[in-house]
Write a protein that holds these residues in place. Structure first.
Motif, PDB file in Angstrom:
ATOM      1  N   ARG A 128     -40.082  28.931 -67.706  1.00  0.00           N
ATOM      2  CA  ARG A 128     -40.336  29.163 -69.132  1.00  0.00           C
ATOM      3  C   ARG A 128     -39.623  28.098 -69.958  1.00  0.00           C
ATOM      4  O   ARG A 128     -38.502  27.696 -69.631  1.00  0.00           O
ATOM      5  N   HIS A 129     -40.299  27.640 -71.023  1.00  0.00           N
ATOM      6  CA  HIS A 129     -39.669  26.736 -71.987  1.00  0.00           C
ATOM      7  C   HIS A 129     -39.163  27.571 -73.145  1.00  0.00           C
ATOM      8  O   HIS A 129     -39.920  28.323 -73.771  1.00  0.00           O
ATOM      9  N   CYS A 130     -37.862  27.471 -73.417  1.00  0.00           N
ATOM     10  CA  CYS A 130     -37.239  28.300 -74.446  1.00  0.00           C
ATOM     11  C   CYS A 130     -36.646  27.432 -75.555  1.00  0.00           C
ATOM     12  O   CYS A 130     -36.028  26.389 -75.287  1.00  0.00           O
ATOM     13  N   ASP A 165     -34.271  27.170 -79.278  1.00  0.00           N
ATOM     14  CA  ASP A 165     -32.961  27.665 -79.711  1.00  0.00           C
ATOM     15  C   ASP A 165     -33.060  29.007 -80.424  1.00  0.00           C
ATOM     16  O   ASP A 165     -32.085  29.760 -80.461  1.00  0.00           O
ATOM     17  N   CYS A 194     -39.649  32.008 -76.042  1.00  0.00           N
ATOM     18  CA  CYS A 194     -39.941  31.338 -74.772  1.00  0.00           C
ATOM     19  C   CYS A 194     -41.441  31.359 -74.493  1.00  0.00           C
ATOM     20  O   CYS A 194     -42.145  32.294 -74.873  1.00  0.00           O
ATOM     21  N   GLU A 208     -34.710  24.303 -73.749  1.00  0.00           N
ATOM     22  CA  GLU A 208     -34.304  24.295 -72.350  1.00  0.00           C
ATOM     23  C   GLU A 208     -35.364  24.954 -71.485  1.00  0.00           C
ATOM     24  O   GLU A 208     -36.270  25.638 -71.985  1.00  0.00           O
ATOM     25  N   LEU A 209     -35.270  24.722 -70.185  1.00  0.00           N
ATOM     26  CA  LEU A 209     -36.153  25.362 -69.225  1.00  0.00           C
ATOM     27  C   LEU A 209     -35.389  26.476 -68.515  1.00  0.00           C
ATOM     28  O   LEU A 209     -34.252  26.291 -68.078  1.00  0.00           O
ATOM     29  N   GLU A 210     -36.031  27.628 -68.435  1.00  0.00           N
ATOM     30  CA  GLU A 210     -35.469  28.762 -67.702  1.00  0.00           C
ATOM     31  C   GLU A 210     -36.307  28.945 -66.441  1.00  0.00           C
ATOM     32  O   GLU A 210     -37.514  29.164 -66.518  1.00  0.00           O
ATOM     33  N   ARG A 229     -31.714  33.267 -62.079  1.00  0.00           N
ATOM     34  CA  ARG A 229     -32.306  32.479 -63.155  1.00  0.00           C
ATOM     35  C   ARG A 229     -31.351  31.327 -63.483  1.00  0.00           C
ATOM     36  O   ARG A 229     -30.154  31.547 -63.662  1.00  0.00           O
ATOM     37  N   VAL A 230     -31.898  30.134 -63.561  1.00  0.00           N
ATOM     38  CA  VAL A 230     -31.084  28.965 -63.912  1.00  0.00           C
ATOM     39  C   VAL A 230     -31.696  28.329 -65.154  1.00  0.00           C
ATOM     40  O   VAL A 230     -32.900  28.409 -65.386  1.00  0.00           O
ATOM     41  N   ARG A 231     -30.841  27.680 -65.937  1.00  0.00           N
ATOM     42  CA  ARG A 231     -31.285  27.035 -67.179  1.00  0.00           C
ATOM     43  C   ARG A 231     -30.967  25.548 -67.144  1.00  0.00           C
ATOM     44  O   ARG A 231     -29.876  25.162 -66.717  1.00  0.00           O
ATOM     45  N   PRO A 290     -30.929  22.353 -69.743  1.00  0.00           N
ATOM     46  CA  PRO A 290     -31.102  21.818 -71.109  1.00  0.00           C
ATOM     47  C   PRO A 290     -32.006  20.599 -71.091  1.00  0.00           C
ATOM     48  O   PRO A 290     -31.968  19.790 -70.163  1.00  0.00           O
TER      49      PRO A 290
END
Length: 227
Positions: free
Chosen positions: A175-177, A179, A183, A208-210, A220-222, A224
């Protein structure tokens, strides 16, 4: 009396309505002497199920030159399945044990095990059509200290997820999230084997990408993104 037998063998990764069912289709084993796991197969049909197994070694998994090589030489068996053949009565459940013989691995080994019905006797005075569906289990034999290492790498105007570890991991969702917390799910998923990547197209440069990863456990990793 006329008889016609049609064997339709379909290797699929998830259980479906057919003449048998498996309790799992993905197995994780370690390169230790006690590494083993079981697959339980049920015959829900009202006819006897005649079953045999086939073992395939997957070379270069996830790459363009991936090959699935059937293992038939006893000296090359690094994965054992017991029993290799079985007869299941209607409604019967049977446990098949898988045991890994690989030791001290630097990178995981990948196998596919096919559970394939074979034609038994059909008693009928009419034309008989019998459809057989084979199921295939995906087996990972991993180093005891194996780790995946997923990184986001910029590549011109696009990105890619790279696995620099020595075991695989499945990318379930990306997912693109922004600020503000909103998302949007991207149309990308798949299994990241060691040394492979997944390309990401049309990703905005902000936020950032989740990424949801799933293996023996999920996380889940993020990552930036550069503004």
């Amino acid at each position: 009396m006329k008889k016609i037998f049609l064997a339709l063998l379909l290797a699929i990764s998830q259980p479906a309505l057919a003449a048998m069912s498996l309790d799992k289709v993905i197995l994780y084993l370690d390169d230790t002497p006690s590494a083993r796991d079981d697959v339980v197969i049920t015959n829900p049909d009202n006819e006897t199920l005649y079953l045999q197994t086939e073992i395939f070694r997957v070379d270069n998994p996830g790459q363009e030159n991936e090959q699935r090589v059937r293992v038939v030489n006893p000296d090359e068996f690094k994965l054992l399945v017991s029993p290799a053949k079985a007869v299941l009565a209607p409604g019967e459940r049977r446990r098949f044990r898988l045991m890994a013989l690989d030791r001290d691995l630097e990178e995981e080994k990948v196998y596919r095990v096919t559970f394939k019905p074979v034609v038994g006797k059909i008693k009928t005075e009419q034309t008989a059509l019998k459809i057989l569906v084979a199921y295939q289990a995906l087996v990972f034999v991993q180093p005891s200290d194996g780790q995946y290492k997923v990184e986001l790498v910029g590549e011109g105007d696009s990105y890619k997820l790279v696995n620099d570890g020595n075991i695989n991991i499945e990318v379930v969702e990306v997912r693109h999230c922004l600020d503000d917390g909103s998302c949007k799910k991207l149309n990308v998923s798949g299994r990241l084997y060691a040394g492979t990547h997944l390309s990401l197209e049309d990703v905005p440069k902000d936020g950032e990408l989740e990424v949801l990863l799933r293996g023996r456990k999920s996380e889940r990793v993020r990552f930036p993104l550069n503004s």
